[in-house]
Design an enzyme around this catalytic site. Structure first.
Site, PDB file in Angstrom:
ATOM      1  N   ARG A 176       0.860  -1.184   0.000  1.00 57.08           N
ATOM      2  CA  ARG A 176       0.000   0.000   0.000  1.00 57.08           C
ATOM      3  C   ARG A 176       0.889   1.224   0.000  1.00 57.08           C
ATOM      4  O   ARG A 176       2.106   1.133   0.123  1.00 57.08           O
ATOM      5  CB  ARG A 176      -0.932   0.002   1.213  1.00 57.08           C
ATOM      6  CG  ARG A 176      -0.226  -0.372   2.508  1.00 57.08           C
ATOM      7  CD  ARG A 176      -0.737   0.322   3.706  1.00 57.08           C
ATOM      8  NE  ARG A 176      -0.553   1.764   3.643  1.00 57.08           N
ATOM      9  CZ  ARG A 176       0.602   2.387   3.905  1.00 57.08           C
ATOM     10  NH1 ARG A 176       1.700   1.696   4.198  1.00 57.08           N
ATOM     11  NH2 ARG A 176       0.669   3.695   3.853  1.00 57.08           N
ATOM     12  N   GLY A 177       0.269   2.398  -0.121  1.00 62.05           N
ATOM     13  CA  GLY A 177       1.026   3.644  -0.262  1.00 62.05           C
ATOM     14  C   GLY A 177       1.150   3.965  -1.740  1.00 62.05           C
ATOM     15  O   GLY A 177       1.572   3.126  -2.542  1.00 62.05           O
ATOM     16  N   ALA A 178       0.777   5.185  -2.112  1.00 61.59           N
ATOM     17  CA  ALA A 178       0.690   5.535  -3.533  1.00 61.59           C
ATOM     18  C   ALA A 178       1.980   5.256  -4.307  1.00 61.59           C
ATOM     19  O   ALA A 178       1.949   4.600  -5.352  1.00 61.59           O
ATOM     20  CB  ALA A 178       0.262   6.999  -3.684  1.00 61.59           C
TER      21      ALA A 178
ATOM     22  N   ARG B  92      -7.051  -0.531  -7.147  1.00 63.34           N
ATOM     23  CA  ARG B  92      -7.384   0.481  -6.134  1.00 63.34           C
ATOM     24  C   ARG B  92      -7.589   1.811  -6.857  1.00 63.34           C
ATOM     25  O   ARG B  92      -6.631   2.415  -7.354  1.00 63.34           O
ATOM     26  CB  ARG B  92      -6.284   0.609  -5.075  1.00 63.34           C
ATOM     27  CG  ARG B  92      -6.149  -0.654  -4.219  1.00 63.34           C
ATOM     28  CD  ARG B  92      -5.558  -0.368  -2.858  1.00 63.34           C
ATOM     29  NE  ARG B  92      -6.451   0.410  -2.023  1.00 63.34           N
ATOM     30  CZ  ARG B  92      -6.083   1.034  -0.896  1.00 63.34           C
ATOM     31  NH1 ARG B  92      -4.833   0.944  -0.490  1.00 63.34           N
ATOM     32  NH2 ARG B  92      -6.937   1.709  -0.183  1.00 63.34           N
TER      33      ARG B  92
ATOM     34  N   GLN C 140      -2.833   1.999  10.619  1.00 63.42           N
ATOM     35  CA  GLN C 140      -1.579   2.069   9.874  1.00 63.42           C
ATOM     36  C   GLN C 140      -0.568   3.005  10.526  1.00 63.42           C
ATOM     37  O   GLN C 140       0.629   2.874  10.293  1.00 63.42           O
ATOM     38  CB  GLN C 140      -1.870   2.485   8.427  1.00 63.42           C
ATOM     39  CG  GLN C 140      -2.559   1.375   7.654  1.00 63.42           C
ATOM     40  CD  GLN C 140      -3.527   1.904   6.605  1.00 63.42           C
ATOM     41  OE1 GLN C 140      -4.207   2.896   6.819  1.00 63.42           O
ATOM     42  NE2 GLN C 140      -3.605   1.235   5.479  1.00 63.42           N
TER      43      GLN C 140
ATOM     44  N   ASP D 235      -2.634  10.331  -1.934  1.00 62.24           N
ATOM     45  CA  ASP D 235      -2.899   9.258  -2.886  1.00 62.24           C
ATOM     46  C   ASP D 235      -3.262   9.806  -4.259  1.00 62.24           C
ATOM     47  O   ASP D 235      -3.054   9.132  -5.265  1.00 62.24           O
ATOM     48  CB  ASP D 235      -4.020   8.372  -2.361  1.00 62.24           C
ATOM     49  CG  ASP D 235      -3.530   7.479  -1.228  1.00 62.24           C
ATOM     50  OD1 ASP D 235      -3.125   6.349  -1.510  1.00 62.24           O
ATOM     51  OD2 ASP D 235      -3.524   7.943  -0.076  1.00 62.24           O
TER      52      ASP D 235
ATOM     53  N   ASN E 231      -6.222  11.814   0.660  1.00 63.99           N
ATOM     54  CA  ASN E 231      -5.290  11.085   1.523  1.00 63.99           C
ATOM     55  C   ASN E 231      -6.116  10.268   2.521  1.00 63.99           C
ATOM     56  O   ASN E 231      -7.346  10.317   2.514  1.00 63.99           O
ATOM     57  CB  ASN E 231      -4.349  12.058   2.247  1.00 63.99           C
ATOM     58  CG  ASN E 231      -3.195  11.343   2.914  1.00 63.99           C
ATOM     59  OD1 ASN E 231      -2.463  10.586   2.280  1.00 63.99           O
ATOM     60  ND2 ASN E 231      -3.003  11.575   4.204  1.00 63.99           N
ATOM     61  N   LYS E 232      -5.431   9.533   3.373  1.00 62.24           N
ATOM     62  CA  LYS E 232      -6.110   8.658   4.327  1.00 62.24           C
ATOM     63  C   LYS E 232      -7.192   9.404   5.099  1.00 62.24           C
ATOM     64  O   LYS E 232      -7.006  10.566   5.494  1.00 62.24           O
ATOM     65  CB  LYS E 232      -5.066   8.085   5.300  1.00 62.24           C
ATOM     66  CG  LYS E 232      -5.634   7.123   6.315  1.00 62.24           C
ATOM     67  CD  LYS E 232      -6.157   5.868   5.656  1.00 62.24           C
ATOM     68  CE  LYS E 232      -6.755   4.923   6.688  1.00 62.24           C
ATOM     69  NZ  LYS E 232      -7.270   3.697   6.044  1.00 62.24           N
TER      70      LYS E 232
END
Length: 312
Positions: A44-46, A74, A174, A215, A225-226
């Site tokens: 995960r993570g852009a 995603r 996370q 993201d 973003n998150k």
């Protein structure tokens, strides 16, 4: 240590779902295995997804349907589709050319993280800084070092970091699982903060900056973003604290005019009603689970990329 790499004809990546309890590397040999790893957040993570997407095109071996399936794994993260497209542009030249482009994307990501760390640390003023962050934006979200956490690592290496206030980041923790693990490894001082406490702590003072990743960044600077990032932006605006987005140029999506055009992924009930496999809500409870939110550009003090700093 690299989060993701190409080793011996396959993708090797850290299974982030097992951290901080176990450090396990997965060996990915098919597109279906990679799509599964992406969807369940083993990777995960852009920026890391961009690298994964590029290497996934190599695994697809010219199968356009598999490439399309990978590209859509995603939807919110811009880098996944970008990485897939960059590698797929070389399909007519053969597998070696696709792999060479994927490896360049990996190497460019490493260099970009170093540049963002330096540029972000240079932007912040003060010698003993207390910074707040959400989710995980370190090496686990990239290949090495990270985006927002890369800035924090550079501050720590320069002796300018007083403390990191890391939000736990519900529902998958996370921040508590991954960011805390990375901060422990780098020896940086930190404390965990419940997500809902972030804006209150900003209001009380003592935080010098909020640093987040991204993201997807729309053409006007609106940033996905998150989930929880928007709340921090509102709190930072009220408290007069700089709210800084750190992301590579590849996360900027010029084709998306504003945040209202960003598709926000809802990941379903399970992650909210359960915590690491233990049910915390009554049977039958339903949940809304947007994985991201969108911070309007007028709440963002600066966007730091590997090439520039700009103020949307």
């Amino acid at each position: 240590m690299r989060t993701i790499d190409w080793v011996g004809g396959a993708i090797e990546l850290i299974d982030q779902t097992l951290l901080p309890d176990e450090l396990v590397k997965l060996r990915i040999t098919t597109v279906d295995e990679l799509v599964d790893a992406i969807r369940r957040l083993a990777v995960r993570g852009a920026p890391a997804l961009g690298v994964a997407g590029a290497f996934g095109v190599v695994l697809a071996d010219g199968d356009r349907k598999a490439i399309a399936r990978l590209r859509a794994a995603r939807p919110t993260a811009a880098n996944l589709a970008w990485g897939v497209d960059q590698a797929a542009a070389h399909l007519e030249e053969g597998r070696k050319a696709v792999l060479a482009r994927a490896k360049r994307i990996r190497d460019e990501d490493i260099a970009a993280c170093v540049a963002m760390g330096e540029r972000g640390a240079d932007l912040l003023e003060g010698d003993r800084l207390r910074v707040m962050t959400i989710c995980n934006t370190g090496a686990l979200a990239t290949v090495e070092r990270g985006t927002a956490l890369g800035v924090i690592q550079t501050l720590h290496e320069r002796g300018r970091l007083a403390e990191v206030l890391a939000l736990e980041t519900r529902p998958l923790l996370q921040g508590a699982r991954l960011t805390a693990w990375e901060l422990e490894r780098m020896g940086a001082p930190y404390r965990l903060v419940a997500d809902s406490a972030g804006p209150y702590l900003l209001a009380k003072g003592g935080v010098d900056a909020v640093l987040i990743g991204a993201d997807r960044i729309a053409a006007n600077g609106d940033t996905a973003n998150k989930i929880g990032s928007y709340s921090l932006a509102l709190g930072a605006e009220r408290a007069g604290v700089p709210f800084i987005v750190v992301a590579p140029e590849t996360t900027i999506d010029a084709a998306t005019p504003s945040g209202e055009h960003i598709e926000v992924e809802d990941r379903g009930d399970d992650e909210v009603v359960n915590v690491r496999g233990v049910r915390i809500a009554p049977e039958g409870a339903r949940a809304l689970n947007p994985a991201f939110d969108v911070t309007p550009h007028d709440l963002i003090s600066a966007i730091v990329t590997d090439r520039r700093v700009f103020r949307p």
